[in-house]
Design an enzyme around this catalytic site. Structure first.
Site, PDB file in Angstrom:
ATOM      1  N   HIS A   1      46.846  43.187  45.439  1.00  0.00           N
ATOM      2  CA  HIS A   1      48.305  43.042  45.510  1.00  0.00           C
ATOM      3  C   HIS A   1      48.673  42.010  46.575  1.00  0.00           C
ATOM      4  O   HIS A   1      49.484  41.119  46.348  1.00  0.00           O
ATOM      5  CB  HIS A   1      48.944  44.392  45.824  1.00  0.00           C
TER       6      HIS A   1
ATOM      7  N   ARG B   1      47.027  41.554  37.073  1.00  0.00           N
ATOM      8  CA  ARG B   1      46.732  41.022  38.403  1.00  0.00           C
ATOM      9  C   ARG B   1      45.232  41.105  38.641  1.00  0.00           C
ATOM     10  O   ARG B   1      44.678  42.187  38.817  1.00  0.00           O
ATOM     11  CB  ARG B   1      47.501  41.823  39.461  1.00  0.00           C
TER      12      ARG B   1
ATOM     13  N   TYR C   1      41.472  51.904  43.720  1.00  0.00           N
ATOM     14  CA  TYR C   1      42.319  52.577  42.729  1.00  0.00           C
ATOM     15  C   TYR C   1      42.127  52.099  41.292  1.00  0.00           C
ATOM     16  O   TYR C   1      42.762  52.625  40.386  1.00  0.00           O
ATOM     17  CB  TYR C   1      43.802  52.451  43.119  1.00  0.00           C
TER      18      TYR C   1
END
Length: 401
Positions: free
Chosen positions: A299, A295, A308
């Site tokens: 998200h 990805r 993160y």
């Protein structure tokens, strides 16, 4: 009692199997690496540099993919990416309530989506905009969900594309039930058989619904392809925090085959999905495909991936871009020239402009619409709620607020 060997050998040649109920530190490390690296079992037909890789097993499933067909796959990915980027921008401008980007996952979605026949049924999660495109769903119908103006206006039976599912993993149960129906109605068993495909992410594999779908599909030999887009991150949790083994190996525990494919390789995704659907059509039960991809964006537009994951990881995956490898292959082999690429870019810009114009001028739906199509037949309770709500809104008539 199952043998520890089944879960302490994450990849062939990873070392001797554990002889106790607990793996050695080396085996744990090998398992964690195998969840975040392609590994020896990765099926690939186009390298990141655009070079064709021969596969005795899967080449027969793409014999019809000539230069023209590959140009069409390239066009699919470019247009879907452009619509995705435009939708992402419109959300930032307040035109959409939220957007779920697919950046980097175009090959997994276009390749698998183009493997489907009109009689097949696809069950998406909420990121399968590329699959929707391959099933003929108009992006203007799709984007209403994220504009918060409708729940998805397409005819899912006509398109063979179920409405989006927001609850993580729930679509796996829906797809399994649908595939069991195909089996019970005798729609499998030969070349003309039907099949179902269901899409979910690596994070969903930790959900009970997915486990239950695996169990039921195995017991009933349901003709369903479980297509896991492993994009490495379940929002902010990496895959290695969810599984000690590569996800495709989980299928062994349920008694059906699993395979890992390069999710950034549209040709491999097409071939592997065609093979898996063929298995299901002929009554050979379910198949798990793990499309190993990444990805490239957040998200959703409510997420900040810089909190993160490292930028170095993102830069590494940019070199594996699914669109660029097809472009390189076409250019190197003479399958397309600069005029073709410019034409597709212009078409993508026009497509994005039309989408933007539609969204900016989209009328607000009437308030009573939220009560429509809730039940197949009128409901006294729902009708009472409708009257009460509309009466409440009338109280604001003429108010500046």
């Amino acid at each position: 009692m199952s043998s520890p060997e089944q879960w302490t050998h994450p990849e062939p040649g990873a070392g001797p199997a554990a002889t106790a109920a607990e793996p050695t530190p080396e085996q744990v490390i090998a398992g964690l690496r195998a969840t975040t690296e392609g590994g020896a079992d990765l099926t690939q037909l186009l390298t990141p540099e655009g070079e064709r890789v021969a596969s005795a097993r899967f080449d027969p499933y793409v014999t019809d993919i000539d230069a023209e067909a590959l140009r069409n796959l390239y066009r699919d990915m470019v247009l879907v990416r452009r619509a995705d980027r435009e939708s992402n921008a419109m959300q930032r401008q307040g035109q959409l309530g939220i957007w779920v980007p697919l950046l980097g996952q175009e090959a997994a979605q276009i390749g698998s989506g183009r493997a489907l026949r009109p009689s097949d049924m696809a069950f998406p999660s909420y990121r399968e905009h590329g699959v929707a495109w391959t099933r003929g769903v108009d992006f203007r119908e799709l984007i209403g969900i994220f504009r918060c103006s409708d729940h998805g206006g397409w005819d899912f039976q006509h398109h063979g594309f179920h409405p989006y599912t927001i609850v993580i993993g729930n679509q796996v149960l829906n797809a399994t039930g649908y595939a069991m129906g195909q089996k019970f109605e005798g729609k499998v068993g030969d070349d003309n058989g039907e099949a179902t495909i269901v899409y979910f992410g690596d994070g969903a594999t930790s959900q009970g619904d997915v486990h239950e779908g695996f169990v039921w599909s195995a017991v009933y030999d349901a003709p369903v392809v479980f297509f896991c887009q492993n994009n490495q991150w379940a929002i902010s949790e990496p895959t290695e925090r969810q599984s000690r083994l590569p996800l495709y190996q989980r299928a062994r525990g349920y008694g059906f085959p699993g395979i890992r494919v390069d999710g950034n390789d549209v040709l491999a995704c097409l071939a592997v999905t065609r093979w898996a659907l063929d298995e299901c059509r002929h009554g050979n039960g379910p198949v798990l495909i793990e499309a190993f991809t990444y990805r490239m964006d957040a998200h959703t537009t409510t997420d900040d991936p810089t909190r993160y994951r490292l930028s170095d990881e993102l830069e590494e995956w940019k070199l594996k871009d699914p669109i660029e490898r097809v472009r390189a292959h076409l250019a190197r082999g003479g399958g397309a020239d600069q005029e073709f690429f410019d034409k597709i870019d212009a078409e993508a810009d026009s497509f994005a402009a039309e989408l933007r114009d539609f969204v900016f001028n989209m009328p607000d739906p009437p308030p009573e619409r939220i009560f429509e199509n809730v039940y197949a037949e009128p409901s006294p309770v729902l009708e009472a709620q409708r009257r009460e709500y509309l009466s409440y809104l009338e109280g604001f008539a003429g108010s500046e607020h």
